[in-house]
Design an enzyme around this catalytic site. Sequence first.
Site, PDB file in Angstrom:
ATOM      1  N   ASN A 282       0.803  -1.225   0.000  1.00 57.89           N
ATOM      2  CA  ASN A 282       0.000   0.000   0.000  1.00 57.89           C
ATOM      3  C   ASN A 282       0.835   1.274   0.000  1.00 57.89           C
ATOM      4  O   ASN A 282       0.305   2.357  -0.233  1.00 57.89           O
ATOM      5  CB  ASN A 282      -0.943   0.011   1.203  1.00 57.89           C
ATOM      6  CG  ASN A 282      -0.190  -0.062   2.525  1.00 57.89           C
ATOM      7  OD1 ASN A 282       0.574  -0.990   2.773  1.00 57.89           O
ATOM      8  ND2 ASN A 282      -0.411   0.912   3.382  1.00 57.89           N
TER       9      ASN A 282
ATOM     10  N   GLN B  28      -5.089  -3.596  -1.995  1.00 54.72           N
ATOM     11  CA  GLN B  28      -4.564  -2.703  -3.031  1.00 54.72           C
ATOM     12  C   GLN B  28      -4.420  -3.402  -4.382  1.00 54.72           C
ATOM     13  O   GLN B  28      -4.060  -2.748  -5.373  1.00 54.72           O
ATOM     14  CB  GLN B  28      -3.212  -2.133  -2.607  1.00 54.72           C
ATOM     15  CG  GLN B  28      -3.272  -1.191  -1.419  1.00 54.72           C
ATOM     16  CD  GLN B  28      -4.044   0.081  -1.697  1.00 54.72           C
ATOM     17  OE1 GLN B  28      -4.275   0.467  -2.831  1.00 54.72           O
ATOM     18  NE2 GLN B  28      -4.479   0.750  -0.634  1.00 54.72           N
TER      19      GLN B  28
ATOM     20  N   SER C  52     -11.456  -4.660   0.176  1.00 58.24           N
ATOM     21  CA  SER C  52     -12.218  -3.539   0.717  1.00 58.24           C
ATOM     22  C   SER C  52     -12.859  -2.764  -0.415  1.00 58.24           C
ATOM     23  O   SER C  52     -12.194  -2.388  -1.386  1.00 58.24           O
ATOM     24  CB  SER C  52     -11.290  -2.627   1.529  1.00 58.24           C
ATOM     25  OG  SER C  52     -12.023  -1.672   2.246  1.00 58.24           O
TER      26      SER C  52
ATOM     27  N   THR D 229     -26.959  -8.535  10.598  1.00 61.36           N
ATOM     28  CA  THR D 229     -27.746  -8.182   9.417  1.00 61.36           C
ATOM     29  C   THR D 229     -26.850  -7.605   8.337  1.00 61.36           C
ATOM     30  O   THR D 229     -26.043  -6.706   8.594  1.00 61.36           O
ATOM     31  CB  THR D 229     -28.839  -7.160   9.786  1.00 61.36           C
ATOM     32  OG1 THR D 229     -29.695  -7.744  10.776  1.00 61.36           O
ATOM     33  CG2 THR D 229     -29.651  -6.771   8.564  1.00 61.36           C
TER      34      THR D 229
ATOM     35  N   CYS E 274       7.594   8.939  11.177  1.00 63.41           N
ATOM     36  CA  CYS E 274       7.575   9.343  12.589  1.00 63.41           C
ATOM     37  C   CYS E 274       6.165   9.466  13.140  1.00 63.41           C
ATOM     38  O   CYS E 274       5.986   9.756  14.305  1.00 63.41           O
ATOM     39  CB  CYS E 274       8.291  10.681  12.762  1.00 63.41           C
ATOM     40  SG  CYS E 274       7.473  12.058  11.929  1.00 63.41           S
TER      41      CYS E 274
END
Length: 385
Positions: free
Chosen positions: A151, A181, A201, A239, A327
């Site tokens: 990704n 991806q 996804s 559901t 970071c």
Amino acid sequence: MREIYFDNAATTRVRPEVAELMMKVMTEDYGNPSARHIMGMRAEDYVKTAREDIAATLRVSPKEIFFTSGGTESNNLALIGTALSRAKRGKHIISTGIEHAAVYKPLDFLREQGFEITILPVDREGHIDLEELRRAVRSDTILVSLMYVNNEVGSIEPIAEAGRIIKEQNPDCYFHTDTIQAYGKLKIRPKAEHVDMLSVSSHKIHGPKGAGFIFIDERVHLHPLILGGGQERDMRSGTENVPGIAGMGLAAKLYYQEFDKIEEKLLSVRDRLIDRLSSMEGVTVNTKKDGGFAAHIVSASFEGVRAEVLLHALEDKGIYVSSGSACSSNHPAISGTLKSIGVEKELLDSTLRFSFGIYSEPEEADICADALSELLPVLRKYRRR
């Protein structure tokens, strides 16, 4: 000001046809698929159609497609569901150092539960060594999970070859791949590639958020994680999200119907941006123009400029990209990927990802590159002060 959205690996704009179908399901055919009256049966038909359309894109049986809330749930089901069902056979799992958090965090959880996790390294282009994989597979290995397309940098793993090796070394070992991806960007054939499970996804292929699916080969036995009313053949109770499922099914069908045309466009945008970035001083492009990388992602490191600063400078010009910052405590997977491929320490906090979708245009790559050419000297000068 023209807006350029180059963050399609994060999420995509829903196609109008998909949104229109979802609105119809939400406002007209809104029954519960478990209900036995006509409204319920109409809802059930949407779920059935989506299951069939998605199965066709993978050339698998519709009964091997299970709907979830998205890629994260699908990955958790594959990893933890395998561990719960196969712990008596062994407790060894193999993965890589460039996985998304939706894979490595479940692995961290399983490590805490007493499972042994082997992490395979990758080369500077983000690819695993197949011989290292061969040596890692043992008689007590119950699962191998390899990301299909990374990704962050877009590297494509040799999934078919990996699947063959895994099954040669241990036919009882399950093979899972995170294709979040990859789905839509590649023609994936899990049966031919020895893949037992794969995760997808919806919102990465211009479908809605909150919807996804997992392919589970009919020979695979998983322990379900969500228990209740027994929906999705007892694999995932609750559901069904019928609007999301219907929208995802249509998005998948349309993406693969237009596959060649979309791929050609994505490659034209990607290659144009790579060419422009490669000609800039102090820019290292981490994505290559060859078959080892997906068509929709470009990663680049910008010497002397913090990624967050450059991201917001581009945002001011209406260009939206994502940060490859090492970071950020909110994105630890980024650090792992960039470190794993050997990005120099001083560039870890200077990396951006540009990613494209069906609405991206080649000329947008030039506009983005022109903006970077204007911004970089100014930002570098400012930083030196």
